[in-house]
Design a protein around this motif. Sequence first.
Motif, PDB file in Angstrom:
ATOM      1  N   TYR A   1      42.258  44.058  52.013  1.00  0.00           N
ATOM      2  CA  TYR A   1      41.120  43.166  52.260  1.00  0.00           C
ATOM      3  C   TYR A   1      40.171  43.203  51.070  1.00  0.00           C
ATOM      4  O   TYR A   1      39.744  42.178  50.537  1.00  0.00           O
ATOM      5  CB  TYR A   1      40.379  43.599  53.532  1.00  0.00           C
ATOM      6  N   ARG A   2      39.895  44.437  50.613  1.00  0.00           N
ATOM      7  CA  ARG A   2      38.958  44.564  49.478  1.00  0.00           C
ATOM      8  C   ARG A   2      39.530  43.879  48.242  1.00  0.00           C
ATOM      9  O   ARG A   2      38.848  43.169  47.516  1.00  0.00           O
ATOM     10  CB  ARG A   2      38.739  46.044  49.168  1.00  0.00           C
ATOM     11  N   LEU A   3      40.821  44.044  48.042  1.00  0.00           N
ATOM     12  CA  LEU A   3      41.468  43.414  46.875  1.00  0.00           C
ATOM     13  C   LEU A   3      41.300  41.905  46.955  1.00  0.00           C
ATOM     14  O   LEU A   3      40.896  41.241  46.001  1.00  0.00           O
ATOM     15  CB  LEU A   3      42.959  43.788  46.862  1.00  0.00           C
TER      16      LEU A   3
ATOM     17  N   ARG B   1      35.991  36.921  44.683  1.00  0.00           N
ATOM     18  CA  ARG B   1      34.741  37.014  43.905  1.00  0.00           C
ATOM     19  C   ARG B   1      34.977  36.547  42.474  1.00  0.00           C
ATOM     20  O   ARG B   1      34.178  35.825  41.885  1.00  0.00           O
ATOM     21  CB  ARG B   1      34.253  38.464  43.928  1.00  0.00           C
ATOM     22  N   ILE B   2      36.133  36.901  41.939  1.00  0.00           N
ATOM     23  CA  ILE B   2      36.407  36.514  40.550  1.00  0.00           C
ATOM     24  C   ILE B   2      36.551  35.005  40.472  1.00  0.00           C
ATOM     25  O   ILE B   2      36.040  34.348  39.560  1.00  0.00           O
ATOM     26  CB  ILE B   2      37.665  37.238  40.036  1.00  0.00           C
TER      27      ILE B   2
ATOM     28  N   LEU C   1      41.268  44.681  38.675  1.00  0.00           N
ATOM     29  CA  LEU C   1      40.299  43.584  38.874  1.00  0.00           C
ATOM     30  C   LEU C   1      38.877  44.118  38.817  1.00  0.00           C
ATOM     31  O   LEU C   1      37.968  43.460  38.323  1.00  0.00           O
ATOM     32  CB  LEU C   1      40.544  42.913  40.230  1.00  0.00           C
ATOM     33  N   ALA C   2      38.700  45.370  39.330  1.00  0.00           N
ATOM     34  CA  ALA C   2      37.337  45.905  39.418  1.00  0.00           C
ATOM     35  C   ALA C   2      36.713  45.936  38.032  1.00  0.00           C
ATOM     36  O   ALA C   2      35.532  45.654  37.863  1.00  0.00           O
ATOM     37  CB  ALA C   2      37.374  47.298  40.020  1.00  0.00           C
TER      38      ALA C   2
ATOM     39  N   LEU D   1      37.879  40.868  46.143  1.00  0.00           N
ATOM     40  CA  LEU D   1      37.645  40.898  44.686  1.00  0.00           C
ATOM     41  C   LEU D   1      38.220  39.636  44.051  1.00  0.00           C
ATOM     42  O   LEU D   1      37.567  38.967  43.246  1.00  0.00           O
ATOM     43  CB  LEU D   1      38.314  42.136  44.081  1.00  0.00           C
TER      44      LEU D   1
ATOM     45  N   LYS E   1      35.237  35.398  54.981  1.00  0.00           N
ATOM     46  CA  LYS E   1      35.854  36.726  55.136  1.00  0.00           C
ATOM     47  C   LYS E   1      36.980  36.690  56.150  1.00  0.00           C
ATOM     48  O   LYS E   1      37.978  37.398  56.016  1.00  0.00           O
ATOM     49  CB  LYS E   1      34.795  37.754  55.552  1.00  0.00           C
TER      50      LYS E   1
ATOM     51  N   LYS F   1      46.028  47.183  41.436  1.00  0.00           N
ATOM     52  CA  LYS F   1      45.501  45.832  41.166  1.00  0.00           C
ATOM     53  C   LYS F   1      43.992  45.833  41.410  1.00  0.00           C
ATOM     54  O   LYS F   1      43.223  45.214  40.675  1.00  0.00           O
ATOM     55  CB  LYS F   1      46.181  44.809  42.099  1.00  0.00           C
ATOM     56  N   LYS F   2      43.575  46.601  42.450  1.00  0.00           N
ATOM     57  CA  LYS F   2      42.134  46.618  42.746  1.00  0.00           C
ATOM     58  C   LYS F   2      41.394  47.215  41.563  1.00  0.00           C
ATOM     59  O   LYS F   2      40.380  46.685  41.106  1.00  0.00           O
ATOM     60  CB  LYS F   2      41.873  47.457  44.008  1.00  0.00           C
TER      61      LYS F   2
ATOM     62  N   LEU G   1      34.544  43.090  36.980  1.00  0.00           N
ATOM     63  CA  LEU G   1      33.313  42.722  37.703  1.00  0.00           C
ATOM     64  C   LEU G   1      32.195  43.689  37.338  1.00  0.00           C
ATOM     65  O   LEU G   1      32.472  44.845  37.062  1.00  0.00           O
ATOM     66  CB  LEU G   1      33.562  42.821  39.212  1.00  0.00           C
TER      67      LEU G   1
ATOM     68  N   GLU H   1      29.014  45.288  42.085  1.00  0.00           N
ATOM     69  CA  GLU H   1      29.753  44.450  43.047  1.00  0.00           C
ATOM     70  C   GLU H   1      31.168  44.985  43.247  1.00  0.00           C
ATOM     71  O   GLU H   1      31.993  44.363  43.865  1.00  0.00           O
ATOM     72  CB  GLU H   1      29.871  43.030  42.490  1.00  0.00           C
ATOM     73  N   ARG H   2      31.421  46.137  42.635  1.00  0.00           N
ATOM     74  CA  ARG H   2      32.842  46.511  42.537  1.00  0.00           C
ATOM     75  C   ARG H   2      33.478  46.764  43.897  1.00  0.00           C
ATOM     76  O   ARG H   2      34.575  46.313  44.170  1.00  0.00           O
ATOM     77  CB  ARG H   2      32.942  47.805  41.698  1.00  0.00           C
ATOM     78  N   ASP H   3      32.713  47.437  44.810  1.00  0.00           N
ATOM     79  CA  ASP H   3      33.428  47.845  46.019  1.00  0.00           C
ATOM     80  C   ASP H   3      32.807  47.185  47.258  1.00  0.00           C
ATOM     81  O   ASP H   3      31.963  47.771  47.903  1.00  0.00           O
ATOM     82  CB  ASP H   3      33.321  49.378  46.134  1.00  0.00           C
ATOM     83  N   PRO H   4      33.208  45.971  47.547  1.00  0.00           N
ATOM     84  CA  PRO H   4      32.568  45.247  48.677  1.00  0.00           C
ATOM     85  C   PRO H   4      32.777  46.024  49.974  1.00  0.00           C
ATOM     86  O   PRO H   4      33.862  46.585  50.196  1.00  0.00           O
ATOM     87  CB  PRO H   4      33.324  43.919  48.720  1.00  0.00           C
ATOM     88  N   ARG H   5      31.763  46.070  50.779  1.00  0.00           N
ATOM     89  CA  ARG H   5      31.838  46.831  52.044  1.00  0.00           C
ATOM     90  C   ARG H   5      32.767  46.125  53.012  1.00  0.00           C
ATOM     91  O   ARG H   5      33.195  44.985  52.782  1.00  0.00           O
ATOM     92  CB  ARG H   5      30.428  46.909  52.694  1.00  0.00           C
ATOM     93  N   TRP H   6      33.026  46.747  54.129  1.00  0.00           N
ATOM     94  CA  TRP H   6      33.781  46.097  55.218  1.00  0.00           C
ATOM     95  C   TRP H   6      32.959  44.890  55.658  1.00  0.00           C
ATOM     96  O   TRP H   6      31.765  44.916  55.545  1.00  0.00           O
ATOM     97  CB  TRP H   6      33.945  47.139  56.344  1.00  0.00           C
ATOM     98  N   PRO H   7      33.552  43.802  56.188  1.00  0.00           N
ATOM     99  CA  PRO H   7      32.791  42.546  56.355  1.00  0.00           C
ATOM    100  C   PRO H   7      31.396  42.751  56.952  1.00  0.00           C
ATOM    101  O   PRO H   7      31.260  43.503  57.893  1.00  0.00           O
ATOM    102  CB  PRO H   7      33.647  41.724  57.294  1.00  0.00           C
TER     103      PRO H   7
ATOM    104  N   SER I   1      31.949  54.144  52.626  1.00  0.00           N
ATOM    105  CA  SER I   1      33.238  53.623  53.107  1.00  0.00           C
ATOM    106  C   SER I   1      34.385  54.303  52.375  1.00  0.00           C
ATOM    107  O   SER I   1      35.482  54.396  52.870  1.00  0.00           O
ATOM    108  CB  SER I   1      33.299  52.118  52.860  1.00  0.00           C
TER     109      SER I   1
ATOM    110  N   ILE J   1      48.562  47.774  45.517  1.00  0.00           N
ATOM    111  CA  ILE J   1      47.228  47.297  45.945  1.00  0.00           C
ATOM    112  C   ILE J   1      46.149  48.042  45.176  1.00  0.00           C
ATOM    113  O   ILE J   1      45.247  47.434  44.586  1.00  0.00           O
ATOM    114  CB  ILE J   1      47.041  47.515  47.466  1.00  0.00           C
ATOM    115  N   VAL J   2      46.273  49.382  45.166  1.00  0.00           N
ATOM    116  CA  VAL J   2      45.206  50.188  44.541  1.00  0.00           C
ATOM    117  C   VAL J   2      45.115  49.877  43.051  1.00  0.00           C
ATOM    118  O   VAL J   2      44.029  49.637  42.512  1.00  0.00           O
ATOM    119  CB  VAL J   2      45.479  51.699  44.780  1.00  0.00           C
TER     120      VAL J   2
END
Lengths: 244, 46, 216, 224
Positions: free
Chosen positions: A214-216, A222-223, B32-33, A219, A75, B28-29, B36, B40-46, A3, B25-26
């Motif tokens: 969405y990913r943020l 999840r936290i 947060l990553a 996360l 989700k 903060k991601k 974790l 589990e760091r990069d969850p896939r698209w739903p 992805s 966004i990037v």
Amino acid sequence: MRSDVTTRVLGTLSIAALALLAVMALVVTPADVNQLDAVRLIYIHVPLATVMYAAFGVTAVASVLYLLPRTRARKWDVLAGAAAEIGVVFTGLVLVTGSIWGRTTWGVWWTWDARLTTTAVLFVLFLGYLALRRVGGDPDTQARRNSIAALAAGIDLPIVHKSVEWWRTLHQKSSLLDEETFLHPHIHGSMYWTVMLGIGAFLLLFAWLLIHRYRLAKLEDRIEDEDLERALAERRAEALTGSP
Amino acid sequence: MTHVGYLIAGYGATFAVLASYAAWIVSKKRALARELPPEERDPRWP
Amino acid sequence: MAGKDLRIELRSRVATNQVGPFALLVLILFAFALDPDRGVLGQAAAGLFWVAVLFCALLAIQRSFAVESTDGARDNLRLSGLDPAGIFLGKAAAVAAELAALEVILGTGVVVLYNRSLHGPVLLVVTCVLATIGLAAAGTLYGALAAGLRVRETLLPLLLLPVVAPVLLAATRASEAALGTGSGDGWAWVRLLGVFAVIYVAFGVVAFGPLLEESS
Amino acid sequence: MDSVVVHLHAAVSLLGRFPALAGVDLDVAAGEVVLMQGPNGAGKTTLLRMCAGLVPVVDGEASVLGHDLRRDRRSVRRHVALLGHATGLYDDLTVADNLRFVARATRTASPVSVDDALSRLGLAGRLASVQAFRLSAGQRRRVAVAALLLRSADLWLLDEPHAGLDADGRERLDQLVADAAGAGTTVLVASHELDRARALASRVVTMAGGQVRANTPAGVVGVA
């Protein structure tokens, strides 16, 4: 990672498209007979508005999906929140570009143009929605409340649009300076394609933003779940040590 | 080229806001990553 | 349900002792702000009337849900056999009744203070009825949405006012047509009020169940 | 009524984000009076509210009166009566109005008339027409118990029912609980009034940290 390739491709594509848009909008296309170069603002104002409606559309659909028992999943609520936040950012930009445009043609920062007014109501409506999302509480009840609020705002949109349009068009007949022709000049040839390019570029950007936002949000969720697991473990330990 | 000031304001504001929002966004991601476990760091698209 | 809410109002007299006088006070303040001599007050009478009604609606809704805010009361409501749609319609009816009473007070206030004469009474009454139903339905829905949350006092206006903006717009235009101060066809606006009322009553009936479940 | 009224296995329930119940195992048969004891915050109140279908069950199994609480927790509410800490009275309404509202709000016809409920709790006469906010805590508790009588419930969930009641009030409450149990109603009561409550109970359950730690028949000398 699969992805990450798609987002990277999406990212570069949207940047390239935006760059092309800038060139087309500012250099290639001709000025307008009445507005002269101010008309170039249309190439970002209209695409921003398109993405605004797209974003709130995603929020509404995701909210419905969350409310339907069959498709209920966290989700969808996370997606609704991500799309709504992006939507509010774009709505803000629509208002900014709209008022700048108003300034160029009437020397006033705010015109009660039907579309701008509707956008302003939309802006406050979804700011309220975002405020409601941050109130907190346990995940399931929170998500359900968010979805209902999103739909309640969603069904209000056409009514706001209709009432504002009637209000302005009724008012319109009297004023000479017809805002309609100024804010929506006749666009033809290359101008038309540039607007389409603008919409395409901004939609690509929207997709890129949505995936990352969405990913943020995932996360963040999840936290929160991590904290929940830890709290559950501590709670169970309490029982052994005999404290409350 | 007329209304240059307005054009710069309009385009500038739009791209500046969008760029900083994307950056926020990037970043903060990434922040947060770190909290974790990696897988589990990069969850896939739903 | 409506009986209970109205009986609470009768017993506590909050509505009559506080919200009614508040409404008249708002009218007087508008007069101070808009200096009656220059005639602006007359022109804007309909708009001012409906802004005053909107704020009173906010107060009535916050009162209506403050009554339910004690933990026990919400549990009892959920445990009672009443189905959520009934509770929604009951509470909305009670708010609507209070608003109607307020509109009569405000109406006479506007006619007296701003010396407006009534041209199209039927149009005015229909506008008031539909607008009141719309405000009560949307208000009760958002009241439930915000109920039980820590920040509900500030959240409710932020959530509700944008949603009822079209009601303010349509009701004012229709009232202006009725009072003869505005141009245009009042009945078109009344149809819009009707659509708004129907949509939010229906949405409220459907959405109230899950909302009652919230803030456990 | 089938025999098992309440069946909980590893049930988890949240209060906001706090896991108030972290895996509860409990079975209660019809007609039993079960006393729950345990320190504050052990999860007694949440357990009662969960059995009443007011709080979502996040994990494990939970069924009350044959209703699976994880699938649908609304349907059980009509068959249950909960007496919580907060009496939930409408302050501006009189005692009689409050009870009339409760009676009218319960779908099924209430087994007892409002006046009968009032007299059973010693509230008949002048008190009935007093507005709730003028009542003392003990009187409000009596009105809440009276409201309980107005619901035809197979399961009573009492959260520290004796709190605030004077000697006469406690006497009347114990009598009501005994009558109810006698008539086949199952009672789950959380209380710190150990001596009084144990006299009523057929079983004592000790809770801590959101779980059941001990579950002994009342006859055995109680665990501290």
